[in-house]
Motif scaffolding. Structure first.
Motif, PDB file in Angstrom:
ATOM      1  N   PRO A 104     -41.678  16.550 -30.269  1.00 22.45           N
ATOM      2  CA  PRO A 104     -42.213  15.197 -30.429  1.00 22.45           C
ATOM      3  C   PRO A 104     -41.574  14.399 -31.579  1.00 22.45           C
ATOM      4  N   ALA A 105     -40.934  15.075 -32.524  1.00 22.47           N
ATOM      5  CA  ALA A 105     -40.311  14.365 -33.649  1.00 22.47           C
ATOM      6  C   ALA A 105     -38.985  13.719 -33.248  1.00 22.47           C
ATOM      7  N   GLY A 106     -38.528  13.954 -32.047  1.00 25.67           N
ATOM      8  CA  GLY A 106     -37.300  13.320 -31.573  1.00 25.67           C
ATOM      9  C   GLY A 106     -36.024  14.067 -31.896  1.00 25.67           C
ATOM     10  N   PHE A 107     -36.140  15.324 -32.306  1.00 28.45           N
ATOM     11  CA  PHE A 107     -34.940  16.105 -32.626  1.00 28.45           C
ATOM     12  C   PHE A 107     -34.030  16.273 -31.406  1.00 28.45           C
ATOM     13  N   TRP A 108     -34.594  16.146 -30.209  1.00 23.19           N
ATOM     14  CA  TRP A 108     -33.844  16.308 -28.968  1.00 23.19           C
ATOM     15  C   TRP A 108     -32.705  15.293 -28.839  1.00 23.19           C
ATOM     16  N   ARG A 109     -32.823  14.155 -29.521  1.00 26.97           N
ATOM     17  CA  ARG A 109     -31.803  13.099 -29.401  1.00 26.97           C
ATOM     18  C   ARG A 109     -30.436  13.527 -29.949  1.00 26.97           C
ATOM     19  N   HIS A 110     -30.435  14.396 -30.936  1.00 23.54           N
ATOM     20  CA  HIS A 110     -29.191  14.779 -31.597  1.00 23.54           C
ATOM     21  C   HIS A 110     -28.674  16.101 -31.035  1.00 23.54           C
ATOM     22  N   LYS A 111     -27.511  16.022 -30.387  1.00 28.17           N
ATOM     23  CA  LYS A 111     -26.915  17.206 -29.766  1.00 28.17           C
ATOM     24  C   LYS A 111     -26.129  18.039 -30.766  1.00 28.17           C
ATOM     25  N   HIS A 112     -25.415  17.376 -31.672  1.00 27.64           N
ATOM     26  CA  HIS A 112     -24.530  18.107 -32.587  1.00 27.64           C
ATOM     27  C   HIS A 112     -24.352  17.306 -33.858  1.00 27.64           C
ATOM     28  N   PRO A 113     -24.211  17.871 -35.006  1.00 28.87           N
ATOM     29  CA  PRO A 113     -24.450  19.277 -35.325  1.00 28.87           C
ATOM     30  C   PRO A 113     -25.927  19.574 -35.570  1.00 28.87           C
TER      31      PRO A 113
END
Length: 173
Positions: A104-113
């Motif tokens: 829910p914090a939106g960490f999924w948006r960043h693929k790398h690194p």
């Protein structure tokens, strides 16, 4: 005064004027060429981090500001099939579609690194010469009666005499 009179200047003035214009054009075109060459050199310039800890801080800022062109210059793509244009466009770093199961914090948006908010933890050597795994973490306070949730993420870096660069490979779990 005659209405049909056309102003004419002596040939020497026309020669000076044309010579001056020619010199101006030569300098202008030379300046444009030089600026273009400098821009090309700047575009191909590569950057290095002084340490993994510095890398995490700088990567966080570059991701927050979506400065993907600069971040791309910190990557070593020499043994990769990934094109620099993928990095510069942001497609390599940012996911556009939310996965079915996502934090829910939106960490999924960043693929790398890693996602901004993570901090440097430590560095571990790998079996490959000069290649290291960098561990980053984030601590999420879930409220008064709950323990803090700790999230970990990992990415590869390579070390050389010039400094540290990020590798585009995903760390296998």
């Amino acid at each position: 005064m005659n209405k049909n009179h056309v102003f004419s200047c002596p040939k020497s003035y026309r020669y000076i004027w044309l010579s001056s214009l020619s010199i101006f054009l030569i300098f202008f075109l030379f300046g444009c060429k030089t600026m273009n060459d400098n821009n090309q050199k700047g575009m191909s310039k590569t950057y290095y981090f002084s340490s993994p800890a510095e890398a995490v801080q700088m990567i966080t800022e570059l991701l927050k500001n979506q400065n993907f062109k600069t971040l791309a210059r910190y990557y070593d793509l020499s043994n990769s099939e990934i094109k620099r244009s993928e990095l510069e466009s942001g497609d390599f770093f940012i996911r556009k579609k939310r996965p079915e199961i996502a934090h829910p914090a939106g960490f999924w948006r960043h693929k790398h690194p890693f996602a901004p908010g993570f901090t440097f933890n430590n560095v571990k050597a790998t079996a490959k010469d000069a290649v290291y795994i960098v561990e980053v973490s984030i601590s999420i306070d879930q409220g008064a009666d709950s323990p803090k949730q700790i999230g970990l993420s990992y990415f590869y870096m390579i070390r050389s005499d010039k400094g540290w660069k990020v590798l585009p490979d995903q760390v296998s779990e």
